[in-house]
Design a protein around this motif. Structure first.
Motif, PDB file in Angstrom:
ATOM      1  N   GLY A  67     -19.251  10.530  44.532  1.00  0.00           N
ATOM      2  CA  GLY A  67     -18.223  10.828  45.509  1.00  0.00           C
ATOM      3  C   GLY A  67     -18.411  10.094  46.824  1.00  0.00           C
ATOM      4  N   ARG A  68     -19.647   9.718  47.122  1.00  0.00           N
ATOM      5  CA  ARG A  68     -19.925   8.999  48.364  1.00  0.00           C
ATOM      6  C   ARG A  68     -19.242   7.638  48.410  1.00  0.00           C
ATOM      7  N   ALA A  69     -18.822   7.129  47.239  1.00  0.00           N
ATOM      8  CA  ALA A  69     -18.185   5.812  47.214  1.00  0.00           C
ATOM      9  C   ALA A  69     -16.908   5.791  48.036  1.00  0.00           C
ATOM     10  N   THR A  70     -16.188   6.925  48.055  1.00  0.00           N
ATOM     11  CA  THR A  70     -14.915   6.976  48.785  1.00  0.00           C
ATOM     12  C   THR A  70     -15.013   7.833  50.042  1.00  0.00           C
ATOM     13  N   ASP A  71     -16.215   8.085  50.485  1.00  0.00           N
ATOM     14  CA  ASP A  71     -16.411   8.838  51.727  1.00  0.00           C
ATOM     15  C   ASP A  71     -15.849   8.029  52.900  1.00  0.00           C
ATOM     16  N   LEU A  98     -10.153   0.134  37.025  1.00  0.00           N
ATOM     17  CA  LEU A  98     -10.020   1.524  36.633  1.00  0.00           C
ATOM     18  C   LEU A  98      -9.303   2.277  37.745  1.00  0.00           C
ATOM     19  N   GLU A  99      -8.529   3.280  37.339  1.00  0.00           N
ATOM     20  CA  GLU A  99      -7.732   4.030  38.308  1.00  0.00           C
ATOM     21  C   GLU A  99      -8.565   5.133  38.948  1.00  0.00           C
ATOM     22  N   PRO A 100      -8.361   5.353  40.238  1.00  0.00           N
ATOM     23  CA  PRO A 100      -9.132   6.409  40.919  1.00  0.00           C
ATOM     24  C   PRO A 100      -8.713   7.784  40.436  1.00  0.00           C
ATOM     25  N   PRO A 101      -9.599   8.772  40.578  1.00  0.00           N
ATOM     26  CA  PRO A 101      -9.330  10.123  40.088  1.00  0.00           C
ATOM     27  C   PRO A 101      -8.412  10.888  41.031  1.00  0.00           C
ATOM     28  N   ALA A 102      -8.044  12.076  40.573  1.00  0.00           N
ATOM     29  CA  ALA A 102      -7.318  12.975  41.468  1.00  0.00           C
ATOM     30  C   ALA A 102      -8.232  13.357  42.624  1.00  0.00           C
ATOM     31  N   GLU A 103      -7.657  13.877  43.664  1.00  0.00           N
ATOM     32  CA  GLU A 103      -8.420  14.196  44.862  1.00  0.00           C
ATOM     33  C   GLU A 103      -9.600  15.114  44.531  1.00  0.00           C
ATOM     34  N   GLY A 104     -10.774  14.677  44.943  1.00  0.00           N
ATOM     35  CA  GLY A 104     -11.974  15.471  44.698  1.00  0.00           C
ATOM     36  C   GLY A 104     -12.680  15.138  43.400  1.00  0.00           C
ATOM     37  N   GLY A 105     -12.055  14.319  42.541  1.00  0.00           N
ATOM     38  CA  GLY A 105     -12.679  13.980  41.274  1.00  0.00           C
ATOM     39  C   GLY A 105     -13.579  12.759  41.389  1.00  0.00           C
ATOM     40  N   ARG A 106     -14.316  12.503  40.317  1.00  0.00           N
ATOM     41  CA  ARG A 106     -15.243  11.373  40.306  1.00  0.00           C
ATOM     42  C   ARG A 106     -15.033  10.460  39.113  1.00  0.00           C
ATOM     43  N   GLU A 107     -14.102  10.828  38.191  1.00  0.00           N
ATOM     44  CA  GLU A 107     -13.888  10.054  36.969  1.00  0.00           C
ATOM     45  C   GLU A 107     -12.799   9.004  37.195  1.00  0.00           C
ATOM     46  N   TRP A 108     -13.173   7.748  37.133  1.00  0.00           N
ATOM     47  CA  TRP A 108     -12.229   6.636  37.206  1.00  0.00           C
ATOM     48  C   TRP A 108     -11.910   6.217  35.771  1.00  0.00           C
ATOM     49  N   THR A 109     -10.646   6.023  35.456  1.00  0.00           N
ATOM     50  CA  THR A 109     -10.240   5.795  34.071  1.00  0.00           C
ATOM     51  C   THR A 109      -9.367   4.541  33.962  1.00  0.00           C
ATOM     52  N   GLY A 110      -9.271   4.040  32.750  1.00  0.00           N
ATOM     53  CA  GLY A 110      -8.407   2.886  32.511  1.00  0.00           C
ATOM     54  C   GLY A 110      -8.490   2.429  31.064  1.00  0.00           C
ATOM     55  N   ARG A 111      -7.764   1.360  30.766  1.00  0.00           N
ATOM     56  CA  ARG A 111      -7.743   0.794  29.421  1.00  0.00           C
ATOM     57  C   ARG A 111      -8.013  -0.706  29.496  1.00  0.00           C
ATOM     58  N   LEU A 112      -8.704  -1.202  28.490  1.00  0.00           N
ATOM     59  CA  LEU A 112      -9.002  -2.621  28.411  1.00  0.00           C
ATOM     60  C   LEU A 112      -8.656  -3.121  27.015  1.00  0.00           C
ATOM     61  N   ASP A 113      -7.942  -4.244  26.946  1.00  0.00           N
ATOM     62  CA  ASP A 113      -7.566  -4.838  25.667  1.00  0.00           C
ATOM     63  C   ASP A 113      -8.444  -6.034  25.347  1.00  0.00           C
ATOM     64  N   LEU A 114      -8.990  -6.034  24.142  1.00  0.00           N
ATOM     65  CA  LEU A 114      -9.766  -7.163  23.632  1.00  0.00           C
ATOM     66  C   LEU A 114      -8.939  -7.857  22.558  1.00  0.00           C
TER      67      LEU A 114
END
Length: 330
Positions: A67-71, A98-114
């Motif tokens: 969480g400190r990353a976006t402090d 990767l997309e940032p999480p909802a407020e207060g979250g720490r999980e960044w998500t996304g999709r990658l195509d190979l």
């Protein structure tokens, strides 16, 4: 351990592959069963799905970022989390945000195509947290510690690969093998995977290595295989360390294919008590410098014999021969 001239996030960023989809002809997507990727091994093996007509692979990813990353009071700004797919053998590199999480979250998500046509063998997947630090954009403030492997040739999601063993007569076989017709085997590290070429013209070696004979034959076979494996580990280490990519500041980089795996496996025994990156720099410095490379050869041999289980095989042979000898005397 690398030293950075700017503030970084403490710890590592875990990366996960949560789902895998294959796309075949006609834009048809097929979700793959979890047996095709392993969160323990951190390997994706699309070949285990039993389909050979797939064109692309879609990976659903998530990364846990402190969480400190976006402090807002932190020493960095413009934080972005990037998933990077790279393959050294094809020089292919794909990067997605990767997309940032909802407020207060720490999980960044996304999709990658190979895309299958862009890759040949094994690609590695990592995650990097980048930000603007002290007015300098694009600085890496955190990263994943262990890469995921996307293995296009494997039938199972396993990190370790089986050694390729080829039986061939050296006298009339491929031209490059003919000068070695008097030896029982040769290790070839020039391909996508290391291979051992066993000389079928060397009398009895193939029957001994591949057979299951008398107790004495089995003892000799196990010792012979251990010696063969020692030769393999020694050869692949020298190949891996012999052609490293080096950054502008002289820092050597771990290769992305089997060579990187070999170095990570053997360096703790070659340069004990040192972090992997520091050990790699030390071995590279000695190999390319004026002195110190010869002094490392006993450590390299030690690392190879340990992984080949030579002490275990030799102990078993000595004890087995002793039992057989005492049995004969009785």
């Amino acid at each position: 351990m690398r030293v950075y001239p700017y503030r970084r996030l403490p710890g590592i960023v875990p990366l996960r592959v949560n789902a895998v989809e294959l796309r075949g002809p006609g834009e048809i997507r097929e979700p793959l069963d979890t047996s095709t990727f392993s969160t323990v091994e951190q390997v994706v093996a699309p070949g285990s799905a039993g389909r050979d007509d797939w064109e692309s692979l879609r990976l659903t990813l998530s990364a846990t970022v402190p969480g400190r990353a976006t402090d807002p009071d932190g020493p960095w700004s413009d934080v972005a989390v990037l998933a990077v797919l790279a393959e050294g053998s094809t020089n292919t590199r794909t990067t997605v945000r990767l997309e940032p999480p909802a407020e207060g979250g720490r999980e960044w998500t996304g999709r990658l195509d190979l895309w299958r046509v862009d890759h040949l063998d094994r690609a590695t997947l990592s995650v990097h947290v980048v930000a603007t630090v002290d007015g300098v954009p694009g600085r890496v403030i955190a990263a994943s510690e262990k890469d995921w492997i996307i293995d296009l040739k494997a039938d199972a999601p396993l990190r370790e690969r089986a050694l390729d063993v080829v039986e061939v007569g050296f006298r009339e076989g491929p031209e490059w093998l003919r000068p070695f017709r008097d030896v029982p085997w040769i290790v070839d590290t020039s391909g996508d995977l290391p291979a051992v070429h066993v000389n079928t013209d060397f009398e009895g070696v193939t029957d001994l290595v591949g057979g299951n004979g008398s107790p004495v034959d089995n003892l000799v076979r196990d010792l012979l295989v251990a010696q063969m494996c020692t030769d393999v580990w020694t050869a692949v280490f020298h190949t891996a360390i012999g052609d490293l990519e080096v950054e502008d500041d002289g820092t050597p980089l771990f290769p992305h294919d089997w060579r990187g795996e070999v170095l990570r496996e053997m360096l703790p025994d070659v340069v004990p008590g040192r972090p992997l990156e520091e050990a790699l720099r030390e071995v590279h410095r000695r190999r390319t410098g004026m002195s110190g490379w010869t002094d490392l050869q006993p450590r390299i041999h030690y690392a190879a014999t340990r992984r080949a289980d030579v002490p275990k095989a030799l102990t078993a042979t000595i004890r087995g021969l002793d039992r057989l000898h005492r049995g004969t005397e009785a």
